[in-house]
Design a protein around this motif. Sequence first.
Motif, mmCIF file in Angstrom:
data_model
loop_
_atom_site.group_PDB
_atom_site.id
_atom_site.type_symbol
_atom_site.label_atom_id
_atom_site.label_comp_id
_atom_site.label_asym_id
_atom_site.label_seq_id
_atom_site.Cartn_x
_atom_site.Cartn_y
_atom_site.Cartn_z
ATOM 1 N N ILE B 12 0.470 -19.431 -14.791
ATOM 2 C CA ILE B 12 1.529 -19.668 -15.405
ATOM 3 C C ILE B 12 2.520 -19.135 -14.034
ATOM 4 O O ILE B 12 2.856 -17.658 -14.500
ATOM 5 C CB ILE B 12 1.581 -19.985 -16.833
ATOM 6 N N LEU B 13 3.588 -20.846 -13.803
ATOM 7 C CA LEU B 13 4.973 -19.331 -12.985
ATOM 8 C C LEU B 13 6.270 -20.544 -12.711
ATOM 9 O O LEU B 13 5.610 -20.987 -13.574
ATOM 10 C CB LEU B 13 4.448 -19.301 -11.601
ATOM 11 N N SER B 14 6.701 -19.624 -12.990
ATOM 12 C CA SER B 14 8.027 -20.201 -12.440
ATOM 13 C C SER B 14 8.558 -20.718 -11.282
ATOM 14 O O SER B 14 7.855 -21.009 -10.216
ATOM 15 C CB SER B 14 9.386 -19.545 -12.674
ATOM 16 N N GLU B 15 10.175 -21.892 -11.533
ATOM 17 C CA GLU B 15 10.110 -22.784 -9.918
ATOM 18 C C GLU B 15 10.625 -22.032 -9.404
ATOM 19 O O GLU B 15 11.249 -20.868 -9.152
ATOM 20 C CB GLU B 15 11.128 -23.818 -10.766
ATOM 21 N N ALA B 16 10.583 -22.431 -7.870
ATOM 22 C CA ALA B 16 10.439 -20.880 -6.420
ATOM 23 C C ALA B 16 9.543 -20.603 -6.618
ATOM 24 O O ALA B 16 9.618 -19.946 -5.377
ATOM 25 C CB ALA B 16 12.160 -20.960 -7.183
ATOM 26 N N ALA B 17 8.749 -19.474 -7.253
ATOM 27 C CA ALA B 17 7.721 -19.138 -7.338
ATOM 28 C C ALA B 17 6.485 -19.022 -6.088
ATOM 29 O O ALA B 17 6.782 -20.589 -6.679
ATOM 30 C CB ALA B 17 6.904 -18.392 -8.487
ATOM 31 N N GLN B 82 7.838 -26.206 -7.928
ATOM 32 C CA GLN B 82 8.423 -27.093 -8.244
ATOM 33 C C GLN B 82 7.971 -27.242 -9.608
ATOM 34 O O GLN B 82 6.390 -27.746 -9.739
ATOM 35 C CB GLN B 82 8.812 -28.322 -7.874
ATOM 36 N N TRP B 83 8.385 -27.416 -10.793
ATOM 37 C CA TRP B 83 8.124 -28.376 -11.978
ATOM 38 C C TRP B 83 7.122 -29.344 -11.801
ATOM 39 O O TRP B 83 6.109 -29.293 -12.505
ATOM 40 C CB TRP B 83 9.377 -28.356 -13.291
ATOM 41 N N SER B 84 7.195 -30.277 -10.808
ATOM 42 C CA SER B 84 6.493 -31.396 -10.518
ATOM 43 C C SER B 84 4.483 -30.985 -10.266
ATOM 44 O O SER B 84 3.943 -32.023 -9.439
ATOM 45 C CB SER B 84 7.134 -32.907 -9.731
ATOM 46 N N ASP B 85 5.179 -29.734 -9.877
ATOM 47 C CA ASP B 85 4.014 -29.562 -9.187
ATOM 48 C C ASP B 85 3.248 -28.832 -9.995
ATOM 49 O O ASP B 85 1.180 -28.338 -10.558
ATOM 50 C CB ASP B 85 3.696 -28.470 -8.255
ATOM 51 N N THR B 86 3.133 -28.952 -11.749
ATOM 52 C CA THR B 86 1.847 -28.840 -12.376
ATOM 53 C C THR B 86 0.935 -29.689 -12.595
ATOM 54 O O THR B 86 1.526 -30.899 -12.918
ATOM 55 C CB THR B 86 2.582 -28.698 -14.141
ATOM 56 N N GLN B 108 -5.762 -24.972 -13.915
ATOM 57 C CA GLN B 108 -4.672 -24.967 -13.752
ATOM 58 C C GLN B 108 -3.168 -24.609 -14.522
ATOM 59 O O GLN B 108 -3.352 -23.713 -14.834
ATOM 60 C CB GLN B 108 -4.828 -25.260 -15.660
ATOM 61 N N VAL B 109 -2.672 -25.289 -12.849
ATOM 62 C CA VAL B 109 -1.526 -24.580 -12.769
ATOM 63 C C VAL B 109 -0.075 -25.053 -13.902
ATOM 64 O O VAL B 109 -0.099 -26.509 -13.965
ATOM 65 C CB VAL B 109 -0.673 -24.974 -11.516
ATOM 66 N N VAL B 110 0.919 -24.366 -14.220
ATOM 67 C CA VAL B 110 2.057 -24.925 -14.958
ATOM 68 C C VAL B 110 3.186 -24.331 -14.500
ATOM 69 O O VAL B 110 2.755 -23.072 -14.435
ATOM 70 C CB VAL B 110 1.642 -24.289 -16.694
ATOM 71 N N VAL B 111 3.970 -24.697 -14.288
ATOM 72 C CA VAL B 111 5.113 -24.736 -13.509
ATOM 73 C C VAL B 111 6.160 -24.741 -14.572
ATOM 74 O O VAL B 111 6.916 -26.343 -15.249
ATOM 75 C CB VAL B 111 5.587 -25.243 -12.223
ATOM 76 N N ILE B 112 7.014 -23.570 -14.752
ATOM 77 C CA ILE B 112 8.072 -23.043 -16.444
ATOM 78 C C ILE B 112 9.234 -24.087 -15.270
ATOM 79 O O ILE B 112 10.206 -23.325 -14.408
ATOM 80 C CB ILE B 112 8.262 -22.730 -16.912
ATOM 81 N N PRO B 113 10.125 -24.917 -16.217
ATOM 82 C CA PRO B 113 11.550 -24.962 -15.231
ATOM 83 C C PRO B 113 12.968 -23.734 -15.145
ATOM 84 O O PRO B 113 12.873 -22.798 -16.247
ATOM 85 C CB PRO B 113 12.013 -26.161 -15.921
#
Lengths: 115, 113
Positions: B12-17, B82-86, B108-113
């Motif tokens: 789990i990571l934030s956008e731009a990470a 980016q969020w769309s990389d989830t 499983q990668v979740v990108v938080i906006p």
Amino acid sequence: DAGITQSPRYKITETGRQVTLMCHQTWSHSYMFWYRQDLGHGLRLIYYSAAADITDKGEVPDGYVVSRSKTENFPLTLESATRSQTSVYFCASSVGTSGEVGELFFGEGSRLTVL
Amino acid sequence: AQSVSQHNHHVILSEAASLELGCNYSYGGTVNLFWYVQYPGQHLQLLLKYFSGDPLVKGIKGFEAEFIKSKFSFNLRKPSVQWSDTAEYFCAVNFYGNNRLAFGKGNQVVVIP
């Protein structure tokens, strides 16, 4: 449009019934594969085929039968469906020579539920 | 046995990470290497592949991977997600002489906006 198509996309059946999942590709790829995808297990290979009339077992072949009489078709049959075969099934195809497989092209998947 | 390992199944990571996913395989011979992505509810699509040549491979959507033969690794990277990389990301290996691809269990990668 050319590509790899699976049918049906969704299927609900009962324990003990026979089910056939169809896979058709228009590229004349020599290799075709059937995978099942389950949470926690990733993708597991059921059967594969290097050419028409040549098939071989993958990791989890029990309970499944395949045939490949034509290059473009690779149907997967569950002879007597069990609940443990509830899964999403992906067909894929690839070019390749003996012992070397290139990029896999996947179908959209068939979601099977066995009640 | 020939196998493919992916660690850190859930990320789990934030956008731009920045994102880096590890892939290791067990075989010391010649291999073809792949990374696939599966967006929610969709089928697997190829991100990038390595057959030979420059070990740093660039793929679609800003992803790249580096083949390090001495470490039997093929790690995937993206500098800024980016969020769309989830999505779920799968590493796959064709071990020469084996008419199939071996897949890792996926990340499983979740990108938080």
